[in-house]
Design a protein around this motif. Structure first.
Motif, PDB file in Angstrom:
ATOM      1  N   ARG A 108      41.081  47.487  52.619  1.00 53.04           N
ATOM      2  CA  ARG A 108      41.633  47.964  53.892  1.00 53.04           C
ATOM      3  C   ARG A 108      40.515  48.546  54.766  1.00 53.04           C
ATOM      4  NH1 ARG A 108      42.407  53.739  53.382  1.00 53.04           N
ATOM      5  NH2 ARG A 108      42.372  54.375  51.196  1.00 53.04           N
ATOM      6  N   ILE A 135      39.511  53.027  56.500  1.00 51.29           N
ATOM      7  CA  ILE A 135      38.820  54.126  55.828  1.00 51.29           C
ATOM      8  C   ILE A 135      38.089  54.958  56.875  1.00 51.29           C
ATOM      9  CG2 ILE A 135      36.901  54.678  54.310  1.00 51.29           C
ATOM     10  CD1 ILE A 135      37.688  52.225  52.642  1.00 51.29           C
ATOM     11  N   THR A 164      35.302  58.194  50.590  1.00 54.13           N
ATOM     12  CA  THR A 164      35.949  57.257  49.687  1.00 54.13           C
ATOM     13  C   THR A 164      35.076  56.957  48.470  1.00 54.13           C
ATOM     14  OG1 THR A 164      37.103  56.287  51.558  1.00 54.13           O
ATOM     15  CG2 THR A 164      37.050  55.006  49.527  1.00 54.13           C
ATOM     16  N   LEU A 223      35.503  59.769  46.125  1.00 53.67           N
ATOM     17  CA  LEU A 223      36.804  59.722  45.449  1.00 53.67           C
ATOM     18  C   LEU A 223      36.787  58.661  44.353  1.00 53.67           C
ATOM     19  CD1 LEU A 223      39.457  60.096  48.313  1.00 53.67           C
ATOM     20  CD2 LEU A 223      38.566  61.831  46.751  1.00 53.67           C
ATOM     21  N   LEU A 224      36.208  57.538  44.696  1.00 49.29           N
ATOM     22  CA  LEU A 224      36.168  56.417  43.767  1.00 49.29           C
ATOM     23  C   LEU A 224      35.387  56.791  42.505  1.00 49.29           C
ATOM     24  CD1 LEU A 224      36.750  53.492  43.198  1.00 49.29           C
ATOM     25  CD2 LEU A 224      34.783  52.846  44.614  1.00 49.29           C
ATOM     26  N   LEU A 245      37.079  59.598  40.556  1.00 46.33           N
ATOM     27  CA  LEU A 245      38.261  59.174  39.804  1.00 46.33           C
ATOM     28  C   LEU A 245      37.876  58.463  38.511  1.00 46.33           C
ATOM     29  CD1 LEU A 245      41.332  59.017  39.816  1.00 46.33           C
ATOM     30  CD2 LEU A 245      41.145  56.782  40.916  1.00 46.33           C
ATOM     31  N   GLN A 248      43.019  50.384  32.325  1.00 45.91           N
ATOM     32  CA  GLN A 248      43.913  49.560  33.129  1.00 45.91           C
ATOM     33  C   GLN A 248      44.568  50.365  34.237  1.00 45.91           C
ATOM     34  OE1 GLN A 248      43.831  46.492  33.225  1.00 45.91           O
ATOM     35  NE2 GLN A 248      42.430  46.485  31.464  1.00 45.91           N
ATOM     36  N   GLU A 249      45.004  51.567  33.862  1.00 45.46           N
ATOM     37  CA  GLU A 249      45.676  52.408  34.848  1.00 45.46           C
ATOM     38  C   GLU A 249      44.708  52.798  35.963  1.00 45.46           C
ATOM     39  OE1 GLU A 249      49.148  52.997  35.944  1.00 45.46           O
ATOM     40  OE2 GLU A 249      49.012  52.698  33.765  1.00 45.46           O
ATOM     41  N   THR A 250      43.465  53.080  35.564  1.00 39.76           N
ATOM     42  CA  THR A 250      42.467  53.461  36.563  1.00 39.76           C
ATOM     43  C   THR A 250      42.174  52.306  37.507  1.00 39.76           C
ATOM     44  OG1 THR A 250      41.466  54.904  34.904  1.00 39.76           O
ATOM     45  CG2 THR A 250      40.167  54.441  36.877  1.00 39.76           C
ATOM     46  N   GLU A 294      44.066  49.717  38.183  1.00 34.93           N
ATOM     47  CA  GLU A 294      45.263  49.497  39.004  1.00 34.93           C
ATOM     48  C   GLU A 294      45.333  50.510  40.142  1.00 34.93           C
ATOM     49  OE1 GLU A 294      47.440  47.126  38.530  1.00 34.93           O
ATOM     50  OE2 GLU A 294      49.081  47.703  39.878  1.00 34.93           O
ATOM     51  N   PHE A 295      45.074  51.756  39.776  1.00 35.55           N
ATOM     52  CA  PHE A 295      45.101  52.854  40.735  1.00 35.55           C
ATOM     53  C   PHE A 295      44.142  52.581  41.890  1.00 35.55           C
ATOM     54  CE2 PHE A 295      44.781  57.132  42.305  1.00 35.55           C
ATOM     55  CZ  PHE A 295      45.902  57.819  41.856  1.00 35.55           C
ATOM     56  N   ILE A 296      42.924  52.213  41.528  1.00 35.19           N
ATOM     57  CA  ILE A 296      41.892  51.992  42.544  1.00 35.19           C
ATOM     58  C   ILE A 296      42.193  50.756  43.389  1.00 35.19           C
ATOM     59  CG2 ILE A 296      39.454  51.420  42.905  1.00 35.19           C
ATOM     60  CD1 ILE A 296      38.885  53.097  40.353  1.00 35.19           C
ATOM     61  N   ARG A 331      44.979  49.278  44.070  1.00 34.29           N
ATOM     62  CA  ARG A 331      46.073  49.536  45.012  1.00 34.29           C
ATOM     63  C   ARG A 331      45.622  50.466  46.143  1.00 34.29           C
ATOM     64  NH1 ARG A 331      51.497  48.616  44.273  1.00 34.29           N
ATOM     65  NH2 ARG A 331      51.933  47.311  42.451  1.00 34.29           N
ATOM     66  N   ALA A 332      44.812  51.464  45.751  1.00 31.05           N
ATOM     67  CA  ALA A 332      44.396  52.457  46.745  1.00 31.05           C
ATOM     68  C   ALA A 332      43.534  51.844  47.829  1.00 31.05           C
ATOM     69  CB  ALA A 332      43.658  53.603  46.064  1.00 31.05           C
ATOM     70  N   LEU A 333      42.744  50.846  47.443  1.00 27.24           N
ATOM     71  CA  LEU A 333      41.763  50.346  48.389  1.00 27.24           C
ATOM     72  C   LEU A 333      42.004  48.939  48.907  1.00 27.24           C
ATOM     73  CD1 LEU A 333      38.459  51.729  46.835  1.00 27.24           C
ATOM     74  CD2 LEU A 333      39.833  52.670  48.705  1.00 27.24           C
ATOM     75  N   GLU A 389      42.105  61.398  53.515  1.00 22.93           N
ATOM     76  CA  GLU A 389      41.656  60.265  52.708  1.00 22.93           C
ATOM     77  C   GLU A 389      42.275  60.335  51.312  1.00 22.93           C
ATOM     78  OE1 GLU A 389      40.310  56.874  53.361  1.00 22.93           O
ATOM     79  OE2 GLU A 389      39.553  58.362  54.803  1.00 22.93           O
ATOM     80  N   PHE A 407      44.759  57.642  49.793  1.00 19.76           N
ATOM     81  CA  PHE A 407      44.342  57.028  48.526  1.00 19.76           C
ATOM     82  C   PHE A 407      45.496  57.065  47.519  1.00 19.76           C
ATOM     83  CE2 PHE A 407      41.829  56.339  44.754  1.00 19.76           C
ATOM     84  CZ  PHE A 407      40.643  55.763  45.163  1.00 19.76           C
ATOM     85  N   ARG A 465      48.757  54.981  48.638  1.00 20.66           N
ATOM     86  CA  ARG A 465      48.576  53.541  48.404  1.00 20.66           C
ATOM     87  C   ARG A 465      48.572  53.209  46.918  1.00 20.66           C
ATOM     88  NH1 ARG A 465      46.865  49.775  52.081  1.00 20.66           N
ATOM     89  NH2 ARG A 465      46.820  50.550  54.215  1.00 20.66           N
ATOM     90  N   ALA A 466      47.927  54.099  46.166  1.00 21.67           N
ATOM     91  CA  ALA A 466      47.788  53.807  44.738  1.00 21.67           C
ATOM     92  C   ALA A 466      49.136  53.820  44.027  1.00 21.67           C
ATOM     93  CB  ALA A 466      46.850  54.821  44.087  1.00 21.67           C
TER      94      ALA A 466
END
Lengths: 191, 191, 191, 191
Positions: C140, C143, C149, C152-153, C156, C179-181, C183-185, C187-189, D180, D184, D187-188
């Motif tokens: 996206r 930002i 970001t 954060l990335l 996380l 996997q969760e991490t 997926e989280f990232i 989707r977030a980005l 942000e 984040f 969206r996640a």
DNA sequence: AATGAATGAGCTTTCATTCAT
DNA sequence: AATGAATGAAAGCTCATTCAT
């Protein structure tokens, strides 16, 4: 001043240890061992090894001054007073010769002002002695500044005693040193 | 004495560093840094840090003695000689005040004998001065032992100068100190 | 940098000792013992015990960053890059888990700025990765500030890995965490 | 818990002292001085200096958790909850930034398990929040393990706040960091 | 003769903990 | 329960000295 005994123990031990080892070689661990207290206890009463030196000097000078004062009778003639002072100075210097050199060196490093301050009462006392002798007409009256003369007087006596006990360390010469010092002073000051 | 230049550089640097930091705080590493030689080089010329002190003292006393000797004319009257000696002593003490206190303290720790030895030529020279003055009838002849008087004389002058420059550090008083010292000595010794 | 080997030996030993004992309990004497150098040698290369921490952190972060960079191919899709970065972060965190906590705590005490500075190249590198992905239209474009970001990335991913290895210390859960991490990232980005 | 007042005084003093000096430099003697109790009294309430850290952490986390809980209304939309949680996390982190870094480091040394345990109620509460949001169909339902997501969520918010207040310490950027972070997370997690 | 990196013994000082009162 | 003087182990660091080059 919660427990004067403990501080005194440390101070006494320090005087002994410093006398034996010199100020540089002396270890706090030896001081506390001899004083019979724990290492940490030392720092409850003194802030550092260095801070011992003025404390020792103070005690020594006090003893020294007290002894000399006690030997001198105020009413006597200046001539006799000089003799007594010289005798007393030699006696005290002999007794404390180790530690005196030590104090001198210890203070020379950083505390000349302290040293001067500690001598103050002694100077004042001799000032008065001289002033009275001038009034009695026993010594010359053309002294420009009594304090300077007091310093010369004290300095000379101590110098003589130190020469004898620190350098020559020869007790047989004691009489000669004393007599010469007395003669020197008497001639320098008396009418 | 393979390379006098290097030894002298170290000695000169040592005098500076010792003056600035005091004998305990002074570091060999600073001495060599200032001398511009390597750490190890120091030990080619001096056996230890301690051994610097007599070397410094020697140099200082030599300079001091040379200066004083040069100021005094042998043929003049004792009265004038005293005046010159006092002047010279004050001058030299002022110049080296830092290091003198240092040497005194440094030697006080372990080398009193050395100190005495270094003064030897100075004592002898004053001995002779006094003897000649006695012969010329300028000073009293009831001196028991000339060496003792020499020591008192030298001690008194140095004491006075040190009082002035080390403790008071007050140049305005210089004249008073000098005059009083001269008067003191003249009366003590002259007929 | 006369002898890099010695400094490196000390640093390596320090990492080991610090890992085992924690920063407070770790003794320099143990570090030098393990490094096979003398106590004093330590202080030729580091100014204090405290000053080891940034040095350790630096080395660790460098290794960590080098490893992560090497795992990522610039040309691949962002999706794959994320996967690789998470994998790499978990791998590295696992390997250095002891010392990482240590560094974090060590720097928390007095050197937050240092920590920030050390991360700088990592931040810049991720900045670029993100910028390129934005350009390629993979993530996206709303930002506000890429640096935030990036932080954060990275934060996380490290947080996730630390949770797994420092707190849970449960390797079986590794897949779930990763996997969760991811997926989280994603989707977030990603768009 | 004979005298809660005294224990609390000590704890409060400890938080202050630890914040100011860091955990290593902080002295028990300062803590008791500030608490207005005697040195020995400390050991009636805490077994050691180390044991203070979990106690401090506990109190801090409790306050923190209480504050966050109070800010969130259970009935509102997840979107609003996230916003409130981020706001609350930033607020609390700012208030306790000194001590938080401290606790983190203090626990990193030896008490990771404690730390995990203290977070337990917070995790459970977020678990429930997430579960409810899933039920309400507000967030994606492909979450493998809710606990992991809770940890990521909490970790990310705290990470962001710490970045802002511990490293950047730049209040002007606060809005950007918060927005942000919210973006984040939304969206996640949200559909 | 000159170097300077390396050494390591030994110091002062700190401070958590104890215990007699 | 409360005190605070006393404890003493422990560690960081310094620096005079050495020695391989």
């Amino acid at each position: 001043m919660a427990d004067p005994t403990k501080r005194e123990k440390i101070l006494a031990a320090a005087i002994e240890v410093f006398s034996e080892s010199g100020i540089e070689k002396a270890k706090i661990s030896d001081v506390v061992k001899r004083a019979g207290v724990a290492q940490g206890t030392f720092y409850l009463y003194f802030s550092s090894k260095q801070s011992l030196v003025p404390a020792i000097a103070e005690q020594l000078l006090e003893e020294q001054f007290a002894y000399i004062k006690q030997q001198i009778t105020p009413e006597t003639r200046f001539e006799d007073q000089i003799q007594s002072m010289v005798e007393a100075t030699f006696t005290v210097t002999k007794r404390y010769k180790q530690v005196l050199a030590l104090c001198y060196s210890g203070l020379a490093i950083g505390g000349l002002i302290t040293w001067e301050k500690l001598y103050q009462p002694y100077y004042e006392w001799v000032d008065q002695l001289l002033a009275e002798a001038v009034n009695r007409g026993e010594i010359r009256s053309n002294i420009r500044q009594i304090r300077v003369t007091s310093k010369l007087l004290i300095g000379l006596m101590e110098e003589a005693a130190e020469q004898l006990y620190l350098f020559d360390d020869n007790d047989e010469q004691a009489e000669i040193y004393k007599q010469e010092t007395i003669e020197f002073i008497k001639r320098a000051l008396m009418k």
